[in-house]
Enzyme design. Structure first.
Site, PDB file in Angstrom:
ATOM      1  N   TRP A  38     -36.274   5.308  41.781  1.00  0.00           N
ATOM      2  CA  TRP A  38     -35.065   4.860  42.474  1.00  0.00           C
ATOM      3  C   TRP A  38     -35.162   4.862  43.993  1.00  0.00           C
ATOM      4  CZ3 TRP A  38     -31.281   7.238  45.643  1.00  0.00           C
ATOM      5  CH2 TRP A  38     -30.184   6.400  45.913  1.00  0.00           C
ATOM      6  N   ASP A  80     -36.436   2.915  37.455  1.00  0.00           N
ATOM      7  CA  ASP A  80     -34.984   2.832  37.445  1.00  0.00           C
ATOM      8  C   ASP A  80     -34.570   1.353  37.500  1.00  0.00           C
ATOM      9  OD1 ASP A  80     -32.036   3.704  38.533  1.00  0.00           O
ATOM     10  OD2 ASP A  80     -33.104   5.399  37.661  1.00  0.00           O
ATOM     11  N   ASP A  81     -33.347   1.099  37.903  1.00  0.00           N
ATOM     12  CA  ASP A  81     -32.824  -0.263  37.951  1.00  0.00           C
ATOM     13  C   ASP A  81     -33.758  -1.168  38.759  1.00  0.00           C
ATOM     14  OD1 ASP A  81     -31.144  -2.386  37.609  1.00  0.00           O
ATOM     15  OD2 ASP A  81     -29.422  -1.481  38.613  1.00  0.00           O
ATOM     16  N   LYS A 157     -33.356   5.588  30.138  1.00  0.00           N
ATOM     17  CA  LYS A 157     -32.177   6.012  30.895  1.00  0.00           C
ATOM     18  C   LYS A 157     -31.129   4.922  30.769  1.00  0.00           C
ATOM     19  CE  LYS A 157     -30.391   6.792  35.554  1.00  0.00           C
ATOM     20  NZ  LYS A 157     -30.709   7.069  36.971  1.00  0.00           N
ATOM     21  N   ASP A 159     -27.537   3.757  32.126  1.00  0.00           N
ATOM     22  CA  ASP A 159     -26.539   3.939  33.178  1.00  0.00           C
ATOM     23  C   ASP A 159     -25.165   3.447  32.694  1.00  0.00           C
ATOM     24  OD1 ASP A 159     -25.657   4.690  35.695  1.00  0.00           O
ATOM     25  OD2 ASP A 159     -27.216   3.592  36.773  1.00  0.00           O
ATOM     26  N   ASP A 216     -23.598  10.107  40.987  1.00  0.00           N
ATOM     27  CA  ASP A 216     -24.909  10.271  41.629  1.00  0.00           C
ATOM     28  C   ASP A 216     -24.915  11.369  42.699  1.00  0.00           C
ATOM     29  OD1 ASP A 216     -25.322   8.007  40.142  1.00  0.00           O
ATOM     30  OD2 ASP A 216     -25.677   6.688  41.847  1.00  0.00           O
TER      31      ASP A 216
END
Ligand SMILES: *[C@@H]1O[C@H](CO)[C@@H](O)[C@H](O)[C@H]1NC(C)=O
Ligand SMILES: *[C@@H]1O[C@H](CO)[C@@H](O)[C@H](O)[C@H]1NC(C)=O
Ligand SMILES: *[C@@H]1O[C@H](CO)[C@@H](O)[C@H](O)[C@H]1NC(C)=O
Ligand SMILES: *[C@@H]1O[C@H](CO)[C@@H](O)[C@H](O)[C@H]1NC(C)=O
Ligand SMILES: *[C@@H]1O[C@H](CO)[C@@H](O)[C@H](O)[C@H]1NC(C)=O
Ligand SMILES: *[C@@H]1O[C@H](CO)[C@@H](O)[C@H](O)[C@H]1NC(C)=O
Ligand SMILES: *[C@@H]1O[C@H](CO)[C@@H](O)[C@H](O)[C@H]1NC(C)=O
Length: 430
Positions: A38, A80-81, A157, A159, A216
């Site tokens: 991230w 991550d994204d 993961k 979200d 977060d």
């Protein structure tokens, strides 16, 4: 005075029920450790850099191996994204961003597995991911679970963005994704990221191996503001306050860890050396996943001294898995005492000068009674950051000159005192 004790009465019944709910698929018996893409370089285009790509992941894996991180337990490498393309393929499957991952995800998974590590990927419970308008998994849980399993992914993961229309609960949605992952037959660590909504600590361990307990955590030591989700703010100190409210020992357990989010080790913001070391100490005390969000490709000596501390990692990974609770909080001075019992009978203790009220370095103590021991017991004190034995003490231990935002992180052992029986005793305060 609060002291370490086994929970009893209604609280114990609750905790036992919760233990029965822990979802054991063989993954994450101990808190997961590793790295997540991230914050490194790209910030998902937020800072105008390129998105994460194959070179970044491979160079990170190589650096982790070269620096001996897998031997210490850091074995997850998670994207991550922003790893995915903005559209699904013609069959509706997720696909990687083609310029960033020219050889595809299976290639990366093979590379990671060849080095004994795990690959993690990110998706969202809803219609879109959080950044960059990429497809979320809603309506595709089974399909995406199969795609991820087919590539050889080891951690997923999920979200909380792009929440779907309809009257769905988090428990239903994440529960369904958990079932879809299970149905693939490939054991995967499910990292549930609902930002602490819907009292996830009460049910998260039933469907996932780790679950986020708040919005977060951002790279700041003191940040009382909150975006969506649960918690008391997004700084390290607010995460600690929220954890104290939730009482980690009640919920965190093997195969079901409370997740206060990434480590912001020396990221910038206000996460300087002391703040980062304190953050790591708290995460270690809570048996929280130790997922590094900063660059690990070239650890500076300071960063290495925090992330590669075997004694701190041993507390985090301790087999008793009894996460620390806060036993004392002095709102006038900012002093906090956190403690946990360890599998071999030792205690881990964190004396934390939160500095919320501000102020000079403080002298702080812990008594053996607070640790569930008789006052006359003799116990050896080991300083985990200094890597030094402090001696054998009876009654308690006093740490001097703990500066603002800093900690004394201690392992306290009766057994080690017996081994050192000829050494003198010191009664603190005398
Ligand atoms: C599926 O769930 C069962 C029951 O909890 C568990 O024993 C099994 O290991 C899980 N399998 C996978 C592949 O996750
Ligand atoms: C949504 O579900 C909740 C809980 O089952 C229920 O109380 C509520 O009436 C539902 N709302 C709508 C709009 O269907
Ligand atoms: C979740 O799974 C249950 C049981 O299979 C099903 O009834 C429900 O429709 C699913 N929810 C969604 C949003 O797909
Ligand atoms: C690693 O970091 C050090 C200190 O910042 C620097 O001197 C060195 O050139 C870096 N090495 C690489 C390979 O980036
Ligand atoms: C703990 O102390 C801090 C000040 O250091 C204060 O802001 C906070 O409200 C206290 N928490 C509780 C639960 O009393
Ligand atoms: C035990 O005693 C030895 C010799 O004095 C010393 O080196 C060591 O640090 C002591 N250990 C503890 C836990 O106090
Ligand atoms: C320990 O610290 C507390 C709080 O500052 C203080 O009241 C107490 O007297 C200290 N105990 C000893 C033995 O120093």
């Amino acid at each position: 005075m609060r002291s370490l004790s086994i929970a009893h009465g209604p609280v114990k019944v609750l905790a036992l029920l919760h233990a029965a709910l822990a979802y054991d698929n063989g993954m994450a018996r101990r808190p997961p450790m590793g790295w997540n893409s991230w914050c490194t370089d790209s910030l998902c285009n937020l800072a105008g850099h390129d998105p994460c790509n194959e070179h970044m992941v491979i160079s990170t894996v190589d650096a982790m191996v070269a620096q001996g991180m897998p031997e210490l337990g850091y074995n997850y490498v998670t994207l991550d994204d922003c790893w995915s393309a903005k559209e699904r393929d013609a069959s509706g499957n997720l696909q990687p961003e083609p310029r960033a991952f020219p050889n595809g995800i299976k290639y990366l998974a093979d590379y990671v597995h060849a080095r004994g590590l795990y690959l993690g990927l990110y998706t969202c419970v809803g219609m879109k991911t959080c950044k960059g308008d990429r497809p979320g998994s809603f309506g595709h849980y089974e399909q995406d679970a199969k795609t991820l399993a087919g590539w050889g992914v080891d951690l997923v993961k999920m979200d909380h963005c792009g929440y779907p229309p309809g009257n769905h609960t988090d428990k239903e949605l994440y529960g369904n994704m958990s079932a879809a992952l299970n149905a693939t037959g490939r054991p995967m660590t499910f990292s549930l990221c609902s930002w602490g909504e819907a009292s996830v600590w009460e049910w998260g361990a039933g469907v996932a191996q780790m679950y986020r307990i708040a919005m977060d955590h951002l790279p700041f030591f003191n940040l009382p503001s909150m975006a969506a989700g649960q918690g008391l703010g997004q700084g390290t100190i607010q995460v600690a306050e929220w954890m104290a409210v939730l009482q980690p020992s009640l919920w965190s357990r093997p195969f079901g860890w409370m997740d206060p989010d990434f480590l912001m080790t020396l990221w910038g913001g206000t996460m300087d050396f002391i703040a980062s070391r304190t953050e790591y100490s708290l995460w270690a005390m809570w048996s929280a996943p130790l997922l590094i969000a900063t660059d690990v490709r070239n650890l500076t000596a300071e960063k290495a001294s925090i992330l590669l501390n075997k004694e701190a990692i041993a507390i985090n990974q301790d087999a008793l898995a009894h996460a620390a609770d806060r036993l004392r909080n002095d709102s006038a001075t900012g002093e906090q005492l956190w403690a946990r019992p360890l599998a071999n009978g030792d205690r881990a203790v964190l004396l934390f000068h939160s500095c919320l009220p501000g102020g000079a370095p403080r002298t702080m103590n812990v008594s053996w009674a607070e640790l569930g021991w008789e006052a006359g017991a003799r116990a050896a004190v080991r300083d985990i950051w200094a890597h030094e034995d402090r001696g054998v003490f009876s009654g308690g231990y006093t740490a001097v000159d703990i500066s603002c935002r800093d900690v004394a992180f201690l392992r306290i052992s009766k057994a080690a005192a017996v081994a050192n029986g000829t050494r003198h005793s010191v009664v603190p305060g005398k």
